[in-house]
Design a protein around this motif. Structure first.
Motif, mmCIF file in Angstrom:
data_model
loop_
_atom_site.group_PDB
_atom_site.id
_atom_site.type_symbol
_atom_site.label_atom_id
_atom_site.label_comp_id
_atom_site.label_asym_id
_atom_site.label_seq_id
_atom_site.Cartn_x
_atom_site.Cartn_y
_atom_site.Cartn_z
ATOM 1 N N THR A 1 -7.450 -0.558 -0.233
ATOM 2 C CA THR A 1 -8.779 0.029 -0.135
ATOM 3 C C THR A 1 -9.752 -1.061 0.302
ATOM 4 N N VAL B 1 -1.622 5.244 -10.658
ATOM 5 C CA VAL B 1 -0.473 4.336 -10.607
ATOM 6 C C VAL B 1 -0.148 3.896 -12.035
ATOM 7 N N LEU C 1 -9.014 -5.765 -7.259
ATOM 8 C CA LEU C 1 -7.938 -4.783 -7.197
ATOM 9 C C LEU C 1 -7.190 -4.716 -8.521
ATOM 10 N N SER D 1 0.831 -1.204 0.000
ATOM 11 C CA SER D 1 0.000 0.000 0.000
ATOM 12 C C SER D 1 0.864 1.252 0.000
ATOM 13 N N HIS E 1 -6.408 7.040 -5.338
ATOM 14 C CA HIS E 1 -5.046 7.121 -5.855
ATOM 15 C C HIS E 1 -4.737 6.052 -6.903
ATOM 16 N N LEU E 2 -5.543 5.018 -6.980
ATOM 17 C CA LEU E 2 -5.189 3.864 -7.798
ATOM 18 C C LEU E 2 -5.110 4.196 -9.287
ATOM 19 N N ASP E 3 -5.980 5.063 -9.764
ATOM 20 C CA ASP E 3 -5.969 5.418 -11.186
ATOM 21 C C ASP E 3 -4.665 6.088 -11.609
ATOM 22 N N PRO F 1 -12.152 -2.383 -3.560
ATOM 23 C CA PRO F 1 -11.501 -2.083 -4.835
ATOM 24 C C PRO F 1 -12.506 -2.045 -5.987
ATOM 25 N N LEU G 1 2.157 1.680 -3.511
ATOM 26 C CA LEU G 1 1.142 2.206 -4.427
ATOM 27 C C LEU G 1 0.983 3.713 -4.244
ATOM 28 N N SER H 1 1.796 6.553 -7.024
ATOM 29 C CA SER H 1 0.768 7.524 -7.398
ATOM 30 C C SER H 1 1.277 8.948 -7.292
ATOM 31 N N LEU I 1 -6.720 -1.223 -10.936
ATOM 32 C CA LEU I 1 -5.440 -0.605 -11.276
ATOM 33 C C LEU I 1 -5.310 -0.490 -12.794
#
Length: 263
Positions: free
Chosen positions: A121, A201, A224, A97, A197-199, A124, A100, A104, A228
């Motif tokens: 998260t 990465v 997950l 985490s 934040h995942l978008d 996800p 990631l 990000s 991503l």
């Protein structure tokens, strides 16, 4: 934010020179990178390893502020001070985490990642109920809730949550975890939900999951991976939350396949 990255305990293993693979541990009591990933690093001495203990773990002092944000900021400063990067990342659970969030916030710092059992998260891709959010707290309470943790309790924690076959759990690994827990200052803070934040990465991510991970199963891992931008998934059977210790040869092979061979 003054994170004083220089106090993060860290070390090198394997080859001198070449692309650096950053190793980050999980968030259980006594977790620290050199022990948790010792077998994987030993299996690939041709790779240039940089292991780091995050705030409150190993020999790294605890730090205030948001737990993931503080750790990611300290890690970014450390990488800048050491002059390494972009790095590949091999990380487990909590460390994944942190990685990631680093990827990000600082895309140029991270090239590729292999993440093991990380749950950044609770839902996800907006999919709920794939995670047991209270398991970590229950395990910690059983281990040290009365202020009297011992080696037997550490073994029980690792057997119940981290190893699928607890009969194979080495005494030396249990002792290393217990010793590190007794030396650590203790991690603090509640991990943030990294869904937003995942978008961002951009680095390719390969998720590695134990089929019997009690924190979150393969359905969470698949959600997950979908959440991503660039992610794939490998599920390891007969494995729980710590495949890097229980099945180090399989994890080392996945590192070669997805981070590239350093031979």
């Amino acid at each position: 934010m003054d994170t004083d990255a220089a106090v993060l305990s860290h070390g090198r293993a394997g080859a001198v020179g070449g692309p650096v693979t950053l190793v980050l541990h999980g968030g259980g009591p006594g977790c620290h990178a050199a022990s948790d990933f010792g077998a994987v690093m030993a299996a690939r001495p041709q790779r240039s390893w940089l292991w780091v203990d995050l705030p409150g773990y190993g020999a790294s002092p605890a730090a205030g502020g948001p737990r993931l944000g503080t750790a990611a900021a300290a890690l970014r400063e450390l990488l800048n001070e050491l002059g390494v990067g972009p790095v590949d990342v091999l990380a487990q659970s909590y460390g994944g985490s942190v990685a990631l969030l680093l990827a990000s916030d600082a895309p140029a710092a991270v090239r590729r990642m292999v993440l093991i059992g990380s749950t950044p998260t609770p839902a996800p891709g907006g999919v709920p109920d794939l995670l047991d959010p209270g398991l970590g707290a229950r395990l910690r309470a059983a281990y040290a809730g009365d202020g009297r943790p011992d080696l037997d309790r550490m073994r029980r924690l690792m057997t119940d949550a981290e190893w699928h076959d607890g009969a194979r759990l080495p005494d030396a690994l249990v002792a290393a975890r217990f010793r590190a827990d007794r030396l650590a200052e203790g991690a603090s803070g509640t991990p943030e939900d990294l869904a937003e934040h995942l978008d961002a990465v951009a680095a390719p991510v390969h998720l590695v999951w134990g089929r019997h991970d009690p924190f979150a199963g393969p359905a969470y891992a698949a959600a997950l991976a979908d959440a991503l931008p660039r992610a794939d998934l490998t599920v390891l059977h007969a494995t729980a939350h710590h495949p890097q210790s229980e099945r180090p040869d399989a994890v080392a092979a996945l590192v070669d396949a997805h981070l590239g061979s350093s031979s």
